[in-house]
Design a protein around this motif. Structure first.
Motif, PDB file in Angstrom:
ATOM      1  N   ARG A  17      60.391  25.887  77.834  1.00 19.41           N
ATOM      2  CA  ARG A  17      60.191  24.842  77.105  1.00 19.41           C
ATOM      3  C   ARG A  17      58.712  25.146  76.250  1.00 19.41           C
ATOM      4  O   ARG A  17      58.006  25.697  77.124  1.00 19.41           O
ATOM      5  N   ILE A  18      58.340  24.202  75.894  1.00 17.52           N
ATOM      6  CA  ILE A  18      57.214  24.139  74.852  1.00 17.52           C
ATOM      7  C   ILE A  18      56.668  23.454  74.658  1.00 17.52           C
ATOM      8  O   ILE A  18      57.237  22.493  75.450  1.00 17.52           O
ATOM      9  N   ILE A  19      55.079  22.647  75.313  1.00 13.27           N
ATOM     10  CA  ILE A  19      55.102  20.998  75.235  1.00 13.27           C
ATOM     11  C   ILE A  19      54.270  20.624  73.815  1.00 13.27           C
ATOM     12  O   ILE A  19      53.084  21.437  73.614  1.00 13.27           O
ATOM     13  N   VAL A  20      54.370  19.347  73.349  1.00 18.38           N
ATOM     14  CA  VAL A  20      53.993  18.806  71.911  1.00 18.38           C
ATOM     15  C   VAL A  20      52.707  17.757  71.246  1.00 18.38           C
ATOM     16  O   VAL A  20      54.199  17.289  72.088  1.00 18.38           O
TER      17      VAL A  20
ATOM     18  N   GLU B 247      55.652  15.798  74.361  1.00 19.90           N
ATOM     19  CA  GLU B 247      57.053  16.020  74.093  1.00 19.90           C
ATOM     20  C   GLU B 247      57.659  17.346  74.716  1.00 19.90           C
ATOM     21  O   GLU B 247      57.040  18.126  73.840  1.00 19.90           O
ATOM     22  N   SER B 248      58.067  17.467  75.461  1.00 21.98           N
ATOM     23  CA  SER B 248      58.636  18.553  75.549  1.00 21.98           C
ATOM     24  C   SER B 248      60.436  19.730  74.695  1.00 21.98           C
ATOM     25  O   SER B 248      60.843  18.759  75.115  1.00 21.98           O
TER      26      SER B 248
ATOM     27  N   GLY C 229      48.596  17.730  62.914  1.00 21.42           N
ATOM     28  CA  GLY C 229      47.431  17.394  63.897  1.00 21.42           C
ATOM     29  C   GLY C 229      48.296  17.695  65.326  1.00 21.42           C
ATOM     30  O   GLY C 229      47.685  17.376  66.505  1.00 21.42           O
ATOM     31  N   CYS C 230      49.544  18.528  65.381  1.00 15.43           N
ATOM     32  CA  CYS C 230      49.777  18.915  66.583  1.00 15.43           C
ATOM     33  C   CYS C 230      49.754  19.431  67.572  1.00 15.43           C
ATOM     34  O   CYS C 230      48.876  20.955  67.092  1.00 15.43           O
ATOM     35  N   ILE C 231      48.994  20.361  68.916  1.00 17.48           N
ATOM     36  CA  ILE C 231      48.767  21.118  69.336  1.00 17.48           C
ATOM     37  C   ILE C 231      49.820  21.632  70.717  1.00 17.48           C
ATOM     38  O   ILE C 231      50.767  20.907  70.790  1.00 17.48           O
ATOM     39  N   TYR C 232      50.252  22.816  70.652  1.00 22.52           N
ATOM     40  CA  TYR C 232      51.405  23.077  70.931  1.00 22.52           C
ATOM     41  C   TYR C 232      51.596  24.597  72.049  1.00 22.52           C
ATOM     42  O   TYR C 232      50.406  25.389  72.151  1.00 22.52           O
ATOM     43  N   ALA C 233      51.773  23.924  73.150  1.00 24.36           N
ATOM     44  CA  ALA C 233      52.085  25.416  74.336  1.00 24.36           C
ATOM     45  C   ALA C 233      52.665  25.287  75.465  1.00 24.36           C
ATOM     46  O   ALA C 233      53.681  24.637  75.371  1.00 24.36           O
TER      47      ALA C 233
END
Length: 312
Positions: free
Chosen positions: A169-172, A180-181, A212-216
């Motif tokens: 999973r990623i988390i945004v 949100e994952s 403007g979202c970050i994902y990891a």
């Protein structure tokens, strides 16, 4: 009776015991699935068939499916003979154990010449006791091999940011700080499913930047391989993700401290942290779905963190 082989599922194969998206159904040759249970007495046998690609449901396939299921119901195997026999067979094959939503389940794969029958077995009374997902064997194996390359996430300029194993999973995080994952599935080198949506990896990056979202990664991923120290001897070993045990290496000076330095140097070149290394070691020695096989279970020095000190 058709000839077939039966073995416990590998860790990557476990994902294919669940319903797949339409895209993955096509890529893996998913023909349909059989759902069954042993009734209230535990030795009845009720099944329902569900089509996904009825155009591939040939007479040859139907013969293979019938022969495999009937064999698994026989005394020779016993896997699908009754609920108690399912538990017995699963416990006799420890590598088949996998953590389900609320109980230990058992996973097996039966292969005929052309087809792969992937089974997830749940011994709980009152629940469906098995699902048998049916695939074109060549297509399924090809997709699993390619998915082992991991899912790439990039920015809009094609700079690689990180990779995660297929199914992780990623988390945004949006511009307001809301998170949100999403589970992610490998499609090919340039496409992935994020949640229920299919993206080109550059399209996903552009949409995230526009919003403007970050994902990891939701949590530190396990690398494809790493080096570690065999606790009993102090020798340098190689650990491959999802594989039981280890591979011996020739990178040993006979001194544990020097061997520690050697494996640290190799892991640094691979970008493997000490937490990832310890999680890989635990997975290879215990179980890959255990808490000990998660990098979040260790601090930056590879020391175990008490369960109460982190959220599961």
């Amino acid at each position: 009776m058709v000839d077939f082989t039966l073995r416990p599922l590998t860790v990557p194969e476990r994902k294919y015991t669940y319903a797949q998206s339409s895209q993955l159904q096509g890529q893996t040759g998913n023909i349909g699935y059989l759902r069954g249970d042993f009734g209230s007495s535990g030795d009845q046998f009720y099944t329902t068939w569900f089509d996904t690609r009825p155009q591939w449901k040939s007479d040859e396939f139907k013969r293979d499916l019938d022969d495999v299921i009937n064999a698994l119901r026989s005394e020779e195997y016993g896997l699908l003979q009754s609920r108690s026999q399912l538990v017995r067979y699963g416990r006799e094959n420890k590598e088949s154990e996998m953590q389900g939503a609320y109980t230990t389940e058992f996973g097996f794969r039966a292969d005929t010449e052309k087809y792969a029958f992937v089974l997830r077995c749940n011994p709980t009374r009152g629940d469906y006791n098995f699902y048998c997902l049916c695939y074109v064997k060549e297509w399924l194996d090809k997709h699993i091999e390619e998915a082992n390359r991991d899912i790439r996430f990039i920015d809009s300029h094609y700079k690689e940011l990180f990779r995660i194993p297929d199914g992780e999973r990623i988390i945004v995080t949006d511009r307001d700080g809301k998170t949100e994952s999403y589970p992610c599935r490998y499609i090919d080198n340039y496409h992935t499913e994020v949640g229920r949506n299919l993206f080109h990896i550059c399209e996903f990056a552009e949409r995230m930047e526009q919003g403007g979202c970050i994902y990891a990664p939701m949590e530190p991923p396990l690398p494809p391989m790493c080096y570690s120290i065999l606790p009993s001897t102090g020798e340098v070993i190689q650990i491959d993700r999802w594989q039981k045990g280890y591979t011996a290496t020739r990178f040993n000076d006979g001194n544990r401290a020097e061997n520690e330095a050697i494996k640290d140097k190799f892991n640094e070149k691979l970008g493997v942290s000490k937490a990832q290394e310890q999680a890989m070691l635990a997975g290879s020695m215990i179980r890959w779905d255990s808490i000990a096989a998660k990098p979040k279970s260790y601090d930056e020095n590879g020391k175990a963190i008490k369960p109460k000190d982190y959220e599961r």
